[in-house]
Design a protein around this motif. Sequence first.
Motif, mmCIF file in Angstrom:
data_model
loop_
_atom_site.group_PDB
_atom_site.id
_atom_site.type_symbol
_atom_site.label_atom_id
_atom_site.label_comp_id
_atom_site.label_asym_id
_atom_site.label_seq_id
_atom_site.Cartn_x
_atom_site.Cartn_y
_atom_site.Cartn_z
ATOM 1 N N PRO A 622 0.818 -1.230 0.000
ATOM 2 C CA PRO A 622 0.000 0.000 0.000
ATOM 3 C C PRO A 622 0.847 1.275 0.000
ATOM 4 O O PRO A 622 0.491 2.252 -0.668
ATOM 5 C CB PRO A 622 -0.808 -0.105 1.292
ATOM 6 N N ALA A 623 1.957 1.269 0.725
ATOM 7 C CA ALA A 623 2.807 2.463 0.752
ATOM 8 C C ALA A 623 3.342 2.752 -0.643
ATOM 9 O O ALA A 623 3.357 3.898 -1.106
ATOM 10 C CB ALA A 623 3.958 2.268 1.740
ATOM 11 N N ALA A 624 3.764 1.686 -1.331
ATOM 12 C CA ALA A 624 4.319 1.863 -2.669
ATOM 13 C C ALA A 624 3.241 2.322 -3.648
ATOM 14 O O ALA A 624 3.479 3.178 -4.510
ATOM 15 C CB ALA A 624 4.953 0.553 -3.141
ATOM 16 N N VAL A 625 2.036 1.762 -3.493
ATOM 17 C CA VAL A 625 0.936 2.159 -4.379
ATOM 18 C C VAL A 625 0.595 3.633 -4.160
ATOM 19 O O VAL A 625 0.398 4.394 -5.106
ATOM 20 C CB VAL A 625 -0.300 1.254 -4.144
ATOM 21 N N ARG A 626 0.552 4.052 -2.911
ATOM 22 C CA ARG A 626 0.281 5.466 -2.625
ATOM 23 C C ARG A 626 1.326 6.367 -3.272
ATOM 24 O O ARG A 626 1.002 7.384 -3.878
ATOM 25 C CB ARG A 626 0.317 5.721 -1.116
ATOM 26 N N HIS A 627 2.533 5.942 -3.130
ATOM 27 C CA HIS A 627 3.610 6.731 -3.709
ATOM 28 C C HIS A 627 3.454 6.803 -5.227
ATOM 29 O O HIS A 627 3.554 7.885 -5.830
ATOM 30 C CB HIS A 627 4.962 6.126 -3.338
ATOM 31 N N GLN A 628 3.174 5.638 -5.817
ATOM 32 C CA GLN A 628 3.006 5.590 -7.271
ATOM 33 C C GLN A 628 1.863 6.519 -7.705
ATOM 34 O O GLN A 628 1.993 7.281 -8.672
ATOM 35 C CB GLN A 628 2.689 4.152 -7.689
ATOM 36 N N THR A 629 0.776 6.480 -6.971
ATOM 37 C CA THR A 629 -0.373 7.325 -7.306
ATOM 38 C C THR A 629 -0.002 8.808 -7.213
ATOM 39 O O THR A 629 -0.308 9.599 -8.108
ATOM 40 C CB THR A 629 -1.540 7.020 -6.333
ATOM 41 N N GLU A 630 0.671 9.156 -6.151
ATOM 42 C CA GLU A 630 1.088 10.552 -5.973
ATOM 43 C C GLU A 630 1.948 11.027 -7.135
ATOM 44 O O GLU A 630 1.755 12.104 -7.683
ATOM 45 C CB GLU A 630 1.898 10.717 -4.684
ATOM 46 N N VAL A 631 2.908 10.152 -7.492
ATOM 47 C CA VAL A 631 3.808 10.522 -8.584
ATOM 48 C C VAL A 631 3.022 10.674 -9.881
ATOM 49 O O VAL A 631 3.195 11.637 -10.630
ATOM 50 C CB VAL A 631 4.928 9.468 -8.742
ATOM 51 N N ALA A 649 10.683 9.091 -12.161
ATOM 52 C CA ALA A 649 10.186 8.798 -10.817
ATOM 53 C C ALA A 649 9.087 7.742 -10.853
ATOM 54 O O ALA A 649 8.968 6.917 -9.948
ATOM 55 C CB ALA A 649 9.680 10.075 -10.153
ATOM 56 N N LEU A 650 8.302 7.764 -11.899
ATOM 57 C CA LEU A 650 7.222 6.791 -12.016
ATOM 58 C C LEU A 650 7.786 5.409 -12.328
ATOM 59 O O LEU A 650 7.389 4.402 -11.742
ATOM 60 C CB LEU A 650 6.223 7.240 -13.091
ATOM 61 N N GLU A 651 8.735 5.396 -13.254
ATOM 62 C CA GLU A 651 9.361 4.108 -13.595
ATOM 63 C C GLU A 651 10.033 3.503 -12.368
ATOM 64 O O GLU A 651 9.986 2.300 -12.140
ATOM 65 C CB GLU A 651 10.416 4.298 -14.690
ATOM 66 N N GLU A 652 10.668 4.377 -11.591
ATOM 67 C CA GLU A 652 11.415 3.897 -10.417
ATOM 68 C C GLU A 652 10.538 3.135 -9.435
ATOM 69 O O GLU A 652 11.003 2.205 -8.775
ATOM 70 C CB GLU A 652 12.056 5.082 -9.688
ATOM 71 N N VAL A 653 9.298 3.556 -9.314
ATOM 72 C CA VAL A 653 8.434 2.844 -8.365
ATOM 73 C C VAL A 653 7.662 1.724 -9.066
ATOM 74 O O VAL A 653 7.383 0.683 -8.465
ATOM 75 C CB VAL A 653 7.477 3.820 -7.621
ATOM 76 N N THR A 654 7.378 1.907 -10.337
ATOM 77 C CA THR A 654 6.527 0.929 -11.013
ATOM 78 C C THR A 654 7.216 -0.423 -11.182
ATOM 79 O O THR A 654 6.609 -1.471 -10.933
ATOM 80 C CB THR A 654 6.071 1.481 -12.382
ATOM 81 N N ALA A 655 8.486 -0.382 -11.566
ATOM 82 C CA ALA A 655 9.185 -1.658 -11.793
ATOM 83 C C ALA A 655 9.298 -2.499 -10.512
ATOM 84 O O ALA A 655 8.843 -3.660 -10.492
ATOM 85 C CB ALA A 655 10.551 -1.396 -12.413
ATOM 86 N N PRO A 656 9.842 -1.951 -9.406
ATOM 87 C CA PRO A 656 9.908 -2.789 -8.191
ATOM 88 C C PRO A 656 8.531 -3.144 -7.639
ATOM 89 O O PRO A 656 8.376 -4.182 -7.004
ATOM 90 C CB PRO A 656 10.691 -1.923 -7.191
ATOM 91 N N LEU A 657 7.562 -2.290 -7.896
ATOM 92 C CA LEU A 657 6.212 -2.600 -7.430
ATOM 93 C C LEU A 657 5.679 -3.839 -8.144
ATOM 94 O O LEU A 657 5.068 -4.718 -7.517
ATOM 95 C CB LEU A 657 5.295 -1.394 -7.681
#
Length: 725
Positions: A622-631, A649-657
């Motif tokens: 959920p923390a990662a999803v929130r971050h992804q949404t914010e970005v 910034a979006l790619e950075e969270v999307t791939a590990p997510l």
Amino acid sequence: MSGNAVRMQAIKGVEAYVPPAVSFTAGETPGEVFGANVFSKAEMQKRLPKSVYKSVLATIDHAALLDPLVADAVAAAMKDWAMEKGATHYAHVFYPLTGLTAEKHDSFLEPAGDGSALAEFAGKTLTQGEPDASSFPSGGLRNTFEARGYTGWDVTSPAYVLESPNGNTLCIPTVFVSMNGDALDHKTPLLRSQQSMARHAERVLRLFGHAKPDAVVSFCGPEQEYFLVDRHFFLARPDLLNAGRTLFGAKPPKGQEFDDHYFGAIPGRVLGYMLDTERELFKLGIPAKTRHNEVAPGQFEIAPVFERANVAADHQQLLMTTFKRLARQHGMECLFHEKPFEGINGSGKHVNFSLGNATEGNLLLPGDTPHENAQFLVFCAAVIRGVHKYGGLLRASVASASNDHRLGANEAPPAIISIFLGDQLADVFDQVAKGGATSSKEKGTLIIGVDTLPVLPTDPGDRNRTSPFAFTGNRFEFRAPGSQQTVAGPMVTINTIMAEALDHIATELETAVAAGTEFNVAVQKLLEKIMTDHGAIVFNGDGYSDDWQVEAAARGLPNLRTTLDALPELVSESAMELFGTYGVFSEREMHSRYEIGLEHYALSVGVEARLTLEVGATSVLPAAVRHQTEVALNLGALRAAGVEPDATALEEVTAPLAELRSALATLRSALDERGGSTAMEGARHAQDALLPAIAAVRAAADVLEGVVADDLWPLPTYQEMLYIL
Ligand code: ADP
Ligand code: MG
């Protein structure tokens, strides 16, 4: 509420820390406190008739059988003493195969029939108890309908009073066995192994001219490493709370590279805690001695003075419970797990071992005269033979899922068991092996006990931290045991392999002497043979190096990397024969310990897997999803404003997510699979399916920790846990 509210609250909690009131009475001396709550020999002498006291003493010091007639007198005196100390209850304390300490409490009071109650404590109540055994692991030794287990007083380990704010308890250290005498605990085999080792050590001593040697015992000095973390952080980490180790957590910017923690000044709060724990230990007669910072941040060590092995084992368990209890009073949690933090040094419990008796003292102390030297070399050679023949068993004695994170990694000794002798002693044994080689100094033929051996060092000039079994001047230090393990397991193995080796040595020498060989010549021959047959175990080099892995294989030394590689040693033919011959374990008992080891392994990895899934899916994801949404929202807003944003910034969270999602799915299905029906199949499933799945979730989560906005990150970080105390 922001995603990191729990963390922020924890940090505030740490800031608000107020140390507990000082518990010391001003002017109190350590001497007054030491043993204050122990029913010691001195206390017994004061309270018992002379003949009774002498009889108990004979049991404690000379391994004489306990006279049942004296039990009543001892019980009465013990009860009076304990009640004067405020005890209302007594407990038989035993060490079941869970590895923990178990207690069954009973009140001293018995109804008298007229509505009043009398304080009763008969000899039989002291010496024997009958706790329900059905909920303790027995590895198939007991059917549930035979729920009964028996506890029996270990006279050699003193009784003590344990204080608590709500009342005190007289604690009696006991063995724990099933109805047909099978050991269900760690103490029974320890006492059996000690007895066997003593018998053969005494035979060897007689050969060296000590006509009536005093009872030989094995000594153990455990060095305990542990971590302290503030309890606010601990409670905010479900993984620490339930598995004892962090299953998530990126490496902190500052690790232990600076080596600035080792032996550094002890933080004030920790020192306060240490002083309190030591006072508690003193009261219980536990000789806490050395304390210092360890290598990792937040890591410390305590080393009590060595004691006879069964007492040391009891004290060690008591030490761990005391440390846990007092840490809470100081707002901290004491972690005994072998690897609470990945990438940070783990914790061990070095077992320092020697053997000796009242008249000879320490038998692993090199003397100044050739004759003493020869005796020392023979006992040393027994260690060499034992460790070489049964290295696999030693490895198995420290096998656990948690210790696997330590052994074999470049911080703890490798899983290959070898002996470090130090240069000088290694040289002496080299000469011995060459049988009559000329010693460089004396230029004569080196015959042990006749010619002059070099004076051996009592102070080790060098240390080898990479060796699992190192001679350190007057003892051997077994460095592989894990920080949360009982020392009883390794000590049982050490005692038993010593019994076998000393039996062999005594028999060889007795036979040679009977055949007319001069004693010194026989000793020389025997040492030579032992070094030829078992010298391969001696390794003075770097145990962490890759070369050693290769060389050890060439020498035929086993490299049992994991618990599942090691545990089968327990049921090998040679182990069965060894433990059977020396009366330490029956085949049934060995099988039961093997099964329990496997079950425990599967259980603890299973807990970690479920925790990883839970925390991964409900906190990290959920923390990662929130971050992804914010970005993403932010990118949209920028575009709407006519700014072409950088999408990294979006790619950075999307791939590990995506990786986290897929790793969680893999873990979930691995957990759904059945592990097979046998204990080994269950354990294999844990090792081969669950452990890699846990690691994959963690890898993705740790990447995310470096990407997700800090104010969204839910778990206390390594930095916070390790550096805020
Ligand atoms: P180091 O860090 O140098 O290994 P420590 O002082 O931390 O040494 O711990 C050494 C441990 O070895 C202590 O528990 C000590 O009591 C124990 N020890 C010392 N002499 C003996 C001995 N003869 N037999 C068993 N243990 C011993
Ligand atoms: Mg030490």
